[in-house]
Motif scaffolding. Structure first.
Motif, PDB file in Angstrom:
ATOM      1  N   ASP A 173       9.872 -14.450  -0.139  1.00 64.39           N
ATOM      2  CA  ASP A 173      11.278 -14.094  -0.323  1.00 64.39           C
ATOM      3  C   ASP A 173      11.429 -12.575  -0.235  1.00 64.39           C
ATOM      4  N   GLU A 174      12.682 -12.123  -0.287  1.00 63.46           N
ATOM      5  CA  GLU A 174      12.959 -10.722  -0.015  1.00 63.46           C
ATOM      6  C   GLU A 174      12.252  -9.774  -0.974  1.00 63.46           C
ATOM      7  N   GLU A 175      12.270 -10.138  -2.274  1.00 60.91           N
ATOM      8  CA  GLU A 175      11.676  -9.237  -3.259  1.00 60.91           C
ATOM      9  C   GLU A 175      10.167  -9.120  -3.057  1.00 60.91           C
ATOM     10  N   ASN A 176       9.520 -10.275  -2.869  1.00 62.15           N
ATOM     11  CA  ASN A 176       8.073 -10.248  -2.633  1.00 62.15           C
ATOM     12  C   ASN A 176       7.728  -9.526  -1.332  1.00 62.15           C
ATOM     13  N   SER A 177       8.575  -9.712  -0.317  1.00 58.01           N
ATOM     14  CA  SER A 177       8.360  -9.012   0.952  1.00 58.01           C
ATOM     15  C   SER A 177       8.356  -7.508   0.728  1.00 58.01           C
ATOM     16  N   LYS A 178       9.341  -7.047  -0.049  1.00 59.62           N
ATOM     17  CA  LYS A 178       9.446  -5.609  -0.330  1.00 59.62           C
ATOM     18  C   LYS A 178       8.183  -5.104  -0.996  1.00 59.62           C
ATOM     19  N   ASN A 179       7.714  -5.866  -2.011  1.00 62.09           N
ATOM     20  CA  ASN A 179       6.503  -5.452  -2.731  1.00 62.09           C
ATOM     21  C   ASN A 179       5.320  -5.322  -1.791  1.00 62.09           C
ATOM     22  N   ILE A 180       5.168  -6.316  -0.912  1.00 61.60           N
ATOM     23  CA  ILE A 180       4.028  -6.312   0.006  1.00 61.60           C
ATOM     24  C   ILE A 180       4.120  -5.126   0.961  1.00 61.60           C
ATOM     25  N   VAL A 181       5.328  -4.896   1.475  1.00 61.25           N
ATOM     26  CA  VAL A 181       5.497  -3.785   2.408  1.00 61.25           C
ATOM     27  C   VAL A 181       5.244  -2.455   1.709  1.00 61.25           C
ATOM     28  N   ASN A 182       5.709  -2.339   0.449  1.00 64.33           N
ATOM     29  CA  ASN A 182       5.427  -1.107  -0.295  1.00 64.33           C
ATOM     30  C   ASN A 182       3.931  -0.886  -0.454  1.00 64.33           C
ATOM     31  N   LEU A 183       3.201  -1.970  -0.701  1.00 71.51           N
ATOM     32  CA  LEU A 183       1.741  -1.854  -0.825  1.00 71.51           C
ATOM     33  C   LEU A 183       1.115  -1.379   0.485  1.00 71.51           C
ATOM     34  N   LEU A 184       1.597  -1.938   1.584  1.00 72.10           N
ATOM     35  CA  LEU A 184       1.062  -1.517   2.888  1.00 72.10           C
ATOM     36  C   LEU A 184       1.393  -0.045   3.150  1.00 72.10           C
ATOM     37  N   MET A 185       2.605   0.379   2.748  1.00 78.20           N
ATOM     38  CA  MET A 185       2.973   1.792   2.909  1.00 78.20           C
ATOM     39  C   MET A 185       2.053   2.685   2.079  1.00 78.20           C
ATOM     40  N   GLU A 186       1.748   2.249   0.858  1.00 76.94           N
ATOM     41  CA  GLU A 186       0.827   3.022   0.011  1.00 76.94           C
ATOM     42  C   GLU A 186      -0.534   3.164   0.675  1.00 76.94           C
ATOM     43  N   LEU A 187      -1.008   2.055   1.242  1.00 77.73           N
ATOM     44  CA  LEU A 187      -2.311   2.098   1.921  1.00 77.73           C
ATOM     45  C   LEU A 187      -2.250   3.054   3.112  1.00 77.73           C
ATOM     46  N   HIS A 188      -1.144   2.982   3.832  1.00 81.96           N
ATOM     47  CA  HIS A 188      -0.935   3.900   4.962  1.00 81.96           C
ATOM     48  C   HIS A 188      -0.956   5.345   4.468  1.00 81.96           C
ATOM     49  N   ASN A 189      -0.244   5.606   3.355  1.00 87.04           N
ATOM     50  CA  ASN A 189      -0.198   6.980   2.826  1.00 87.04           C
ATOM     51  C   ASN A 189      -1.554   7.459   2.328  1.00 87.04           C
ATOM     52  N   SER A 190      -2.435   6.506   1.993  1.00 88.73           N
ATOM     53  CA  SER A 190      -3.772   6.915   1.546  1.00 88.73           C
ATOM     54  C   SER A 190      -4.711   7.083   2.745  1.00 88.73           C
ATOM     55  N   GLY A 191      -4.170   6.971   3.953  1.00 87.43           N
ATOM     56  CA  GLY A 191      -4.972   7.297   5.129  1.00 87.43           C
ATOM     57  C   GLY A 191      -5.447   6.117   5.962  1.00 87.43           C
TER      58      GLY A 191
END
Ligand SMILES: Nc1ncnc2c1ncn2[C@@H]1O[C@H](COP(=O)(O)OP(=O)(O)O)[C@@H](O)[C@H]1O
Ligand SMILES: [Mg+2]
Length: 226
Positions: A173-191
């Motif tokens: 669902d939308e909320e879980n999607s957001k959480n997952i995408v935020n996690l992927l963004m964090e991983l991206h920001n960590s290099g």
């Protein structure tokens, strides 16, 4: 870091052949967040499978750090699959009769004691993802969002440079999607280098390198700086 040079993949025998990738060329630099979009059946999963060293191109070349992956010997190929790349797949790929901790640690099994994170670190990541309470539980009763977080946890602790995600929010669902995408963004920001397939145009915009595929070909490629 990654280069596709005119990669083609065909399935099946001559008479009933399907061309999943039809001459694809692009490069991915270290640290990019690549998003791949395109209709169902256009070849996205096949592309990720080539990237993951699971499917070999029938034509063209796939280079990793300047080396043609087709020339890797078995040892180099399994090292690539286990230590360079991790996969977050559409249906989470959790093994039903292993508990959550065992599922998370699966990719570490093949590492012969190199790069094995401590249990305390694994618990810390589980805590952060809100799945710490499920350590000894089996996957079955978990919700889609929870299973996807287990799959992401597995990817984080295997600490690979490249993370491949095949429609990681497709079943959420939308909320879980957001959480997952935020996690992927964090991983991206960590290099980390993230390569994410998605149906969702809004999610695709998050990438700083965007590919659009149709009928096994790239029909659009865009970059944006941060
Ligand atoms: N193992 C396979 N055997 C035969 N055809 C396949 C196989 N995997 C995928 N295909 C076909 O290749 C094309 C691309 O599939 P896929 O890469 O899964 O696309 P997408 O992920 O974009 O939906 C489709 O026509 C699909 O039916
Ligand atoms: Mg697919």
């Amino acid at each position: 870091m990654i280069k596709f040079d005119n990669v083609a993949v065909h399935y099946g025998s001559n008479k009933s052949e399907t061309t999943a990738l039809n001459g694809i060329s692009f490069e991915i630099k270290e640290g990019e967040f690549v998003t791949i979009i395109g209709k169902s059946g256009c070849g996205k999963t096949t592309l990720l499978n080539v990237l993951g060293g699971i499917t070999a191109p029938n034509e063209g070349h796939f280079y990793f750090q300047g080396k043609d992956v087709a020339n890797f010997n078995d040892k180099e190929l399994s090292k690539y699959r286990n230590e360079k790349i991790s996969f977050i797949v559409q249906h989470f790929a959790l093994i039903q009769n292993f508990d959550i901790m065992t599922n998370i640690c699966l990719p570490l099994k093949y590492r012969r004691n190199k790069n094995i994170p401590k249990k305390s670190y694994i618990r810390e990541v589980m805590e952060k993802l809100g799945i710490a309470d499920y350590e000894y539980d089996y996957p079955y009763p978990l919700s889609g969002g929870e299973k996807q977080r287990v799959a992401i946890c597995r990817s984080i602790i295997s600490d690979t440079d490249i993370i491949l995600a095949d429609e990681p929010t497709g079943a959420l669902d939308e909320e879980n999607s957001k959480n997952i995408v935020n996690l992927l963004m964090e991983l991206h920001n960590s290099g980390k280098t993230i390569i994410m397939v998605t149906h969702d145009l809004e999610l695709a915009k998050l990438g700083n390198h965007r590919l659009e595929i149709r009928d096994g070909k790239i029909i659009n490629e865009e970059f944006s700086s941060k």
